[in-house]
Structure formats: structure tokens, C-alpha cells
Design a protein around this motif. Sequence first.
Motif, PDB file in Angstrom:
ATOM      1  N   LYS A   1     -19.783  -5.927  23.486  1.00  0.00           N
ATOM      2  CA  LYS A   1     -20.128  -4.511  23.289  1.00  0.00           C
ATOM      3  C   LYS A   1     -19.836  -4.081  21.852  1.00  0.00           C
ATOM      4  O   LYS A   1     -20.641  -3.394  21.224  1.00  0.00           O
ATOM      5  CB  LYS A   1     -19.359  -3.628  24.266  1.00  0.00           C
ATOM      6  CG  LYS A   1     -19.920  -3.686  25.680  1.00  0.00           C
ATOM      7  CD  LYS A   1     -19.266  -2.663  26.570  1.00  0.00           C
ATOM      8  CE  LYS A   1     -19.878  -2.727  27.966  1.00  0.00           C
ATOM      9  NZ  LYS A   1     -19.234  -1.771  28.895  1.00  0.00           N
TER      10      LYS A   1
ATOM     11  N   ARG B   1     -14.505 -14.454  24.509  1.00  0.00           N
ATOM     12  CA  ARG B   1     -14.175 -13.052  24.808  1.00  0.00           C
ATOM     13  C   ARG B   1     -15.460 -12.280  25.102  1.00  0.00           C
ATOM     14  O   ARG B   1     -15.986 -11.572  24.225  1.00  0.00           O
ATOM     15  CB  ARG B   1     -13.460 -12.414  23.608  1.00  0.00           C
ATOM     16  CG  ARG B   1     -12.035 -12.897  23.389  1.00  0.00           C
ATOM     17  CD  ARG B   1     -11.461 -12.271  22.128  1.00  0.00           C
ATOM     18  NE  ARG B   1     -10.066 -12.601  21.983  1.00  0.00           N
ATOM     19  CZ  ARG B   1      -9.060 -11.778  22.266  1.00  0.00           C
ATOM     20  NH1 ARG B   1      -9.300 -10.568  22.728  1.00  0.00           N
ATOM     21  NH2 ARG B   1      -7.815 -12.155  22.098  1.00  0.00           N
TER      22      ARG B   1
ATOM     23  N   LYS C   1     -11.378 -14.719  28.111  1.00  0.00           N
ATOM     24  CA  LYS C   1     -11.849 -15.271  29.379  1.00  0.00           C
ATOM     25  C   LYS C   1     -10.851 -16.301  29.900  1.00  0.00           C
ATOM     26  O   LYS C   1     -10.482 -17.215  29.169  1.00  0.00           O
ATOM     27  CB  LYS C   1     -13.211 -15.936  29.161  1.00  0.00           C
ATOM     28  CG  LYS C   1     -14.020 -16.129  30.424  1.00  0.00           C
ATOM     29  CD  LYS C   1     -15.412 -16.603  30.055  1.00  0.00           C
ATOM     30  CE  LYS C   1     -16.289 -16.669  31.276  1.00  0.00           C
ATOM     31  NZ  LYS C   1     -17.643 -17.112  30.946  1.00  0.00           N
TER      32      LYS C   1
ATOM     33  N   SER D   1     -16.124  -9.603  26.681  1.00  0.00           N
ATOM     34  CA  SER D   1     -16.054  -8.144  26.542  1.00  0.00           C
ATOM     35  C   SER D   1     -16.167  -7.699  25.080  1.00  0.00           C
ATOM     36  O   SER D   1     -16.381  -6.527  24.785  1.00  0.00           O
ATOM     37  CB  SER D   1     -14.757  -7.608  27.157  1.00  0.00           C
ATOM     38  OG  SER D   1     -13.629  -8.279  26.623  1.00  0.00           O
TER      39      SER D   1
ATOM     40  N   SER E   1     -10.748  -6.050  23.802  1.00  0.00           N
ATOM     41  CA  SER E   1     -11.371  -7.137  24.568  1.00  0.00           C
ATOM     42  C   SER E   1     -10.318  -8.033  25.198  1.00  0.00           C
ATOM     43  O   SER E   1      -9.185  -8.097  24.732  1.00  0.00           O
ATOM     44  CB  SER E   1     -12.287  -7.975  23.658  1.00  0.00           C
ATOM     45  OG  SER E   1     -11.530  -8.659  22.697  1.00  0.00           O
ATOM     46  N   LYS E   2     -10.734  -8.728  26.256  1.00  0.00           N
ATOM     47  CA  LYS E   2      -9.833  -9.660  26.934  1.00  0.00           C
ATOM     48  C   LYS E   2     -10.402 -11.068  26.860  1.00  0.00           C
ATOM     49  O   LYS E   2     -11.614 -11.262  26.932  1.00  0.00           O
ATOM     50  CB  LYS E   2      -9.650  -9.257  28.400  1.00  0.00           C
ATOM     51  CG  LYS E   2      -8.902  -7.952  28.571  1.00  0.00           C
ATOM     52  CD  LYS E   2      -8.766  -7.603  30.030  1.00  0.00           C
ATOM     53  CE  LYS E   2      -8.038  -6.276  30.211  1.00  0.00           C
ATOM     54  NZ  LYS E   2      -7.913  -5.898  31.631  1.00  0.00           N
TER      55      LYS E   2
END
Length: 249
Positions: free
Chosen positions: A183, A178, A241, A180, A238-239
Amino acid sequence: MELSLLLEYGWVLIMLILLEGLLSADNALVLAIIAKHLPEEQQKKAINIGLLLAFIFRIGAIFIISFLFHVWQVQAIGAAYLIFIALKHLLKRHDEEKEKIGKSYRMTVAQIALADIAFAVDSILAAVALVIDLPDTPMGDIGGMDGAKFIVIIIGAIAGLIVIRYAAGFFVKLLTKRPSLEKAAMLLVGWVGVKLLMHTLAHPSVHIVSHDFVEGVIWKSIFWSVMLLIALGGWFLSKEKPEETNEEK
């Protein structure tokens, strides 16, 4: 009397293992963030070196604990470094491929070493604060403190290293799966830096913030609540991958 002493030491040891586990999770997250951009084989090497350095620094810190109580600058540098890498990542638009090329293996290990020093000081100071009021035993002195207290701190440090060993690998896999989520991870790193900063400001030589406040329920509740909010927010926003992206890569 001996049984009550044993029970008292046993209870503090359990509390210390839990405390070291929490502190080491911070250490593992920072280690994973720093090592993430290396190739997989170098990642494993960097994490293993990070573990070795964490062990050396933590054991070393126990032997020079009386010195560390007076050197608040070590924690201050660690706090500034963690806040710096978090802000640098969050405020800068970076090209991942360029970052991978620019971040050498040696530089990564040096960054891990600096973070490990900061966490070693934080970990051992917290451990000593927990065991300092335990009654002395007939075991004699080791490293300038009662032998039994020294052994309890060593066991706590080893427990913390076990957490780092498994948590760092888990965090690397999670951040790879993941991207994202990175961050949120950087926000966590920055927030850990704030925690070290608070400990620095509460140091007797600085005394800008009350030591009782930093060690009290209110600050600890604020710290862990924010940690939990960042972690949960990062996870839900978050997404994952896509598999095909991994295969292409």
C-alpha cells in the motif's frame, strides 16, 4: 582551459549519475510493483525485458530529444497511468489469487513498457536540462547535440539502468516479504505520478505551473520529504510475512 573544461564536465557527470540514480529508483519501484504478481521465473523475465526496454527507450529519447521537448503529451500519459494504477490498487478490494490469474505475462510486459516510456522521457529531459549549459567541445555532434554532452548523458543513463537492475529485484523481495508494504509502495507510485504531472504542467506548451518552481528547491524538498514520509510510515506500519506462511505456500 582544457583542464577546467574536463573538471566542469566531470562535476556535471557526478551530479547526473546521482540524479539518474534517484529517478531510476522510481522506475525500479514501479517495475517491481507491476511484476510482483507473476510467478518467480516470469518475474525475472519481465524485469529483464523491462531493463532492456528502459535502455532502448532512454537511448532513443536522447536521439529525439528536440522532438520530445515539444511533446508534453508523453509525460502526461505516463503521469496519468501511474496515478491510475496507484488509485486502482488503493481503492479496490482485490483478491490476490484472482489478480494473479487475471494479470497475464504479456499484459505485464506491456504495462512495464508504458511505464518505461514515461520514465525514459522524464530521465532524459532531466539529464539534458543538467548538461545543456556545458560549453561545447571539438568532438562534433552526435544525435543533434555536442558529442561530449551526448556521452555524459549516455553514461548517466547506463548508471540509472544499473540502479534499476538491482533495485527492482530488491523491491520485489521486500514486497514479497512484507506484503502490507505494498500500500505504501502504491502511494509512492502515485506520488511519482504527481511528480510527472507537475513536469507536464510546467511544460512551455502548457505552462500552468512555473518551470522554475518545478525545478526549484521548494518543490524538490516537498517531493522528497513526502517520499521519505510514505516510505518510513509504510515500513513501520507493515508486518513481516511469517515463515510458516511461505512454506505452506
